[in-house]
Write a protein that holds these residues in place. Structure first.
Motif, PDB file in Angstrom:
ATOM      1  N   TRP A  87     -18.733 -16.272  42.879  1.00 63.07           N
ATOM      2  CA  TRP A  87     -18.881 -17.546  43.575  1.00 63.07           C
ATOM      3  C   TRP A  87     -20.368 -17.775  43.785  1.00 63.07           C
ATOM      4  O   TRP A  87     -21.021 -17.039  44.529  1.00 63.07           O
ATOM      5  CB  TRP A  87     -18.171 -17.525  44.926  1.00 63.07           C
ATOM      6  CG  TRP A  87     -16.671 -17.441  44.849  1.00 63.07           C
ATOM      7  CD1 TRP A  87     -15.901 -17.188  43.745  1.00 63.07           C
ATOM      8  CD2 TRP A  87     -15.765 -17.573  45.935  1.00 63.07           C
ATOM      9  NE1 TRP A  87     -14.578 -17.168  44.072  1.00 63.07           N
ATOM     10  CE2 TRP A  87     -14.459 -17.400  45.425  1.00 63.07           C
ATOM     11  CE3 TRP A  87     -15.929 -17.822  47.292  1.00 63.07           C
ATOM     12  CZ2 TRP A  87     -13.324 -17.479  46.221  1.00 63.07           C
ATOM     13  CZ3 TRP A  87     -14.800 -17.888  48.093  1.00 63.07           C
ATOM     14  CH2 TRP A  87     -13.519 -17.729  47.562  1.00 63.07           C
ATOM     15  N   LEU A  88     -20.899 -18.783  43.129  1.00 58.89           N
ATOM     16  CA  LEU A  88     -22.321 -19.089  43.223  1.00 58.89           C
ATOM     17  C   LEU A  88     -22.591 -20.016  44.406  1.00 58.89           C
ATOM     18  O   LEU A  88     -21.868 -20.998  44.605  1.00 58.89           O
ATOM     19  CB  LEU A  88     -22.809 -19.752  41.931  1.00 58.89           C
ATOM     20  CG  LEU A  88     -22.730 -18.901  40.660  1.00 58.89           C
ATOM     21  CD1 LEU A  88     -23.092 -19.748  39.438  1.00 58.89           C
ATOM     22  CD2 LEU A  88     -23.641 -17.688  40.757  1.00 58.89           C
ATOM     23  N   GLU A  89     -23.643 -19.711  45.132  1.00 55.21           N
ATOM     24  CA  GLU A  89     -24.022 -20.532  46.286  1.00 55.21           C
ATOM     25  C   GLU A  89     -25.009 -21.622  45.856  1.00 55.21           C
ATOM     26  O   GLU A  89     -26.041 -21.823  46.495  1.00 55.21           O
ATOM     27  CB  GLU A  89     -24.624 -19.651  47.383  1.00 55.21           C
ATOM     28  CG  GLU A  89     -23.616 -18.720  48.028  1.00 55.21           C
ATOM     29  CD  GLU A  89     -22.504 -19.473  48.745  1.00 55.21           C
ATOM     30  OE1 GLU A  89     -22.799 -20.496  49.400  1.00 55.21           O
ATOM     31  OE2 GLU A  89     -21.340 -19.060  48.634  1.00 55.21           O
ATOM     32  N   VAL A  90     -24.668 -22.298  44.781  1.00 52.77           N
ATOM     33  CA  VAL A  90     -25.514 -23.364  44.235  1.00 52.77           C
ATOM     34  C   VAL A  90     -24.602 -24.285  43.439  1.00 52.77           C
ATOM     35  O   VAL A  90     -23.562 -23.864  42.929  1.00 52.77           O
ATOM     36  CB  VAL A  90     -26.638 -22.763  43.350  1.00 52.77           C
ATOM     37  CG1 VAL A  90     -26.068 -22.081  42.125  1.00 52.77           C
ATOM     38  CG2 VAL A  90     -27.663 -23.814  42.971  1.00 52.77           C
ATOM     39  N   ALA A  91     -24.969 -25.531  43.324  1.00 49.84           N
ATOM     40  CA  ALA A  91     -24.218 -26.476  42.482  1.00 49.84           C
ATOM     41  C   ALA A  91     -24.654 -26.310  41.040  1.00 49.84           C
ATOM     42  O   ALA A  91     -25.841 -26.214  40.752  1.00 49.84           O
ATOM     43  CB  ALA A  91     -24.463 -27.905  42.952  1.00 49.84           C
ATOM     44  N   ILE A  92     -23.677 -26.260  40.145  1.00 57.76           N
ATOM     45  CA  ILE A  92     -23.948 -26.206  38.703  1.00 57.76           C
ATOM     46  C   ILE A  92     -23.363 -27.474  38.077  1.00 57.76           C
ATOM     47  O   ILE A  92     -22.217 -27.486  37.604  1.00 57.76           O
ATOM     48  CB  ILE A  92     -23.320 -24.943  38.046  1.00 57.76           C
ATOM     49  CG1 ILE A  92     -23.789 -23.668  38.745  1.00 57.76           C
ATOM     50  CG2 ILE A  92     -23.611 -24.904  36.558  1.00 57.76           C
ATOM     51  CD1 ILE A  92     -25.241 -23.312  38.504  1.00 57.76           C
ATOM     52  N   PRO A  93     -24.102 -28.582  38.102  1.00 58.57           N
ATOM     53  CA  PRO A  93     -23.596 -29.828  37.539  1.00 58.57           C
ATOM     54  C   PRO A  93     -23.780 -29.841  36.023  1.00 58.57           C
ATOM     55  O   PRO A  93     -24.558 -30.609  35.463  1.00 58.57           O
ATOM     56  CB  PRO A  93     -24.433 -30.895  38.248  1.00 58.57           C
ATOM     57  CG  PRO A  93     -25.743 -30.206  38.504  1.00 58.57           C
ATOM     58  CD  PRO A  93     -25.406 -28.769  38.753  1.00 58.57           C
ATOM     59  N   ALA A  94     -23.017 -28.966  35.366  1.00 61.63           N
ATOM     60  CA  ALA A  94     -23.099 -28.822  33.910  1.00 61.63           C
ATOM     61  C   ALA A  94     -21.711 -28.461  33.404  1.00 61.63           C
ATOM     62  O   ALA A  94     -20.947 -27.806  34.099  1.00 61.63           O
ATOM     63  CB  ALA A  94     -24.106 -27.724  33.537  1.00 61.63           C
ATOM     64  N   GLY A  95     -21.399 -28.904  32.203  1.00 63.36           N
ATOM     65  CA  GLY A  95     -20.089 -28.599  31.620  1.00 63.36           C
ATOM     66  C   GLY A  95     -19.046 -29.626  32.007  1.00 63.36           C
ATOM     67  O   GLY A  95     -19.353 -30.781  32.305  1.00 63.36           O
ATOM     68  N   GLU A  96     -17.781 -29.174  32.007  1.00 63.45           N
ATOM     69  CA  GLU A  96     -16.676 -30.079  32.340  1.00 63.45           C
ATOM     70  C   GLU A  96     -16.663 -30.374  33.826  1.00 63.45           C
ATOM     71  O   GLU A  96     -17.001 -29.534  34.650  1.00 63.45           O
ATOM     72  CB  GLU A  96     -15.334 -29.456  31.953  1.00 63.45           C
ATOM     73  CG  GLU A  96     -15.071 -29.503  30.465  1.00 63.45           C
ATOM     74  CD  GLU A  96     -13.687 -28.972  30.110  1.00 63.45           C
ATOM     75  OE1 GLU A  96     -12.721 -29.117  30.923  1.00 63.45           O
ATOM     76  OE2 GLU A  96     -13.555 -28.412  29.018  1.00 63.45           O
ATOM     77  N   ARG A  97     -16.224 -31.584  34.139  1.00 58.88           N
ATOM     78  CA  ARG A  97     -16.059 -31.995  35.535  1.00 58.88           C
ATOM     79  C   ARG A  97     -14.755 -32.754  35.650  1.00 58.88           C
ATOM     80  O   ARG A  97     -14.068 -33.006  34.659  1.00 58.88           O
ATOM     81  CB  ARG A  97     -17.238 -32.862  35.989  1.00 58.88           C
ATOM     82  CG  ARG A  97     -17.399 -34.154  35.211  1.00 58.88           C
ATOM     83  CD  ARG A  97     -18.578 -34.972  35.749  1.00 58.88           C
ATOM     84  NE  ARG A  97     -18.756 -36.198  35.004  1.00 58.88           N
ATOM     85  CZ  ARG A  97     -18.065 -37.322  35.215  1.00 58.88           C
ATOM     86  NH1 ARG A  97     -17.153 -37.368  36.146  1.00 58.88           N
ATOM     87  NH2 ARG A  97     -18.301 -38.403  34.490  1.00 58.88           N
ATOM     88  N   VAL A  98     -14.396 -33.097  36.859  1.00 60.17           N
ATOM     89  CA  VAL A  98     -13.215 -33.948  37.071  1.00 60.17           C
ATOM     90  C   VAL A  98     -13.722 -35.376  37.220  1.00 60.17           C
ATOM     91  O   VAL A  98     -14.882 -35.604  37.550  1.00 60.17           O
ATOM     92  CB  VAL A  98     -12.402 -33.512  38.313  1.00 60.17           C
ATOM     93  CG1 VAL A  98     -11.792 -32.140  38.077  1.00 60.17           C
ATOM     94  CG2 VAL A  98     -13.237 -33.514  39.569  1.00 60.17           C
ATOM     95  N   GLU A  99     -12.835 -36.308  36.975  1.00 61.39           N
ATOM     96  CA  GLU A  99     -13.253 -37.719  37.052  1.00 61.39           C
ATOM     97  C   GLU A  99     -13.345 -38.195  38.472  1.00 61.39           C
ATOM     98  O   GLU A  99     -12.789 -37.687  39.367  1.00 61.39           O
ATOM     99  CB  GLU A  99     -12.270 -38.575  36.248  1.00 61.39           C
ATOM    100  CG  GLU A  99     -12.345 -38.192  34.785  1.00 61.39           C
ATOM    101  CD  GLU A  99     -11.630 -39.191  33.910  1.00 61.39           C
ATOM    102  OE1 GLU A  99     -11.875 -40.391  34.068  1.00 61.39           O
ATOM    103  OE2 GLU A  99     -10.856 -38.753  33.071  1.00 61.39           O
TER     104      GLU A  99
END
Length: 193
Positions: free
Chosen positions: A181-193
């Motif tokens: 569990w990373l304590e950072v946002a990774i806004p990369a790859g698949e996401r939800v709409e």
């Protein structure tokens, strides 16, 4: 590590892989999209390709992964056993977001060490349950040889994907263990709409 990197070629190849996956989800009999929902399916949602999330990770190989197996709960309430075979340590440096800067670790697993199976890297981050699937995301890494302590491997977080259970309850997927569990946002790859 020599990694000749061309951002334009990389982005084009990433978009091609995404289009190929969309076709699979739309047309293939083994698609996780339920048949009754495929007509409305118009492609997966992704974060824009960002080379800042394509990083070099330093590998720590675990000598005896079978000595300390990692139990992972699944979405169906079962438990599966994985072996922690490597730890990947990497730095994130974002020009526009000092909060992401830092050094992070993800553990890589296999069910049987030393085989041909790819390294399995399930993880959660600060986007989980908001911008990305609530059960976390996965990555799979193929090493071109046996990894050794101190090796460098490319960790492209733009390849992070949602497991099949994000699309259908008929699948049973391992949930990322707390150590990933990373304590950072990774806004990369698949996401939800």
């Amino acid at each position: 590590m020599t990694d000749p990197f061309d951002a334009d070629t990389w982005a084009t190849e990433l978009e091609d892989k995404r289009a190929e996956k969309d076709r699979f989800f739309d047309e293939h009999p083994q698609s996780p999209i339920p048949p009754e929902e495929r007509e409305a399916f118009d492609g997966l949602a992704y974060f824009d390709p960002d080379p800042a999330y394509r990083v070099s990770a330093t590998v720590t190989v675990h000598d005896d992964p079978e000595a300390d197996p990692v139990p992972m709960a699944t979405t169906a309430g079962r438990e599966v056993r994985y072996l922690r075979v490597a730890t990947l340590t990497f730095d994130l440096e974002r020009d526009d977001d000092d909060l992401a800067d830092g050094t992070y670790e993800l553990h890589a697993y296999q069910q049987r060490p030393g085989g041909d199976e790819p390294l399995f890297v399930p993880f959660r981050d600060k986007t989980t349950g908001q911008q990305t699937y609530e059960g976390g995301r996965y990555m799979e890494l193929e090493a071109d040889r046996d990894l050794e302590i101190g090796d460098e491997i490319v960790l492209d977080l733009n390849l992070a994907y949602s497991p099949f259970c994000a699309y259908s309850e008929t699948f049973d997927c391992p949930k990322p263990p707390e150590e990933n569990w990373l304590e950072v946002a990774i806004p990369a790859g698949e996401r939800v709409e």
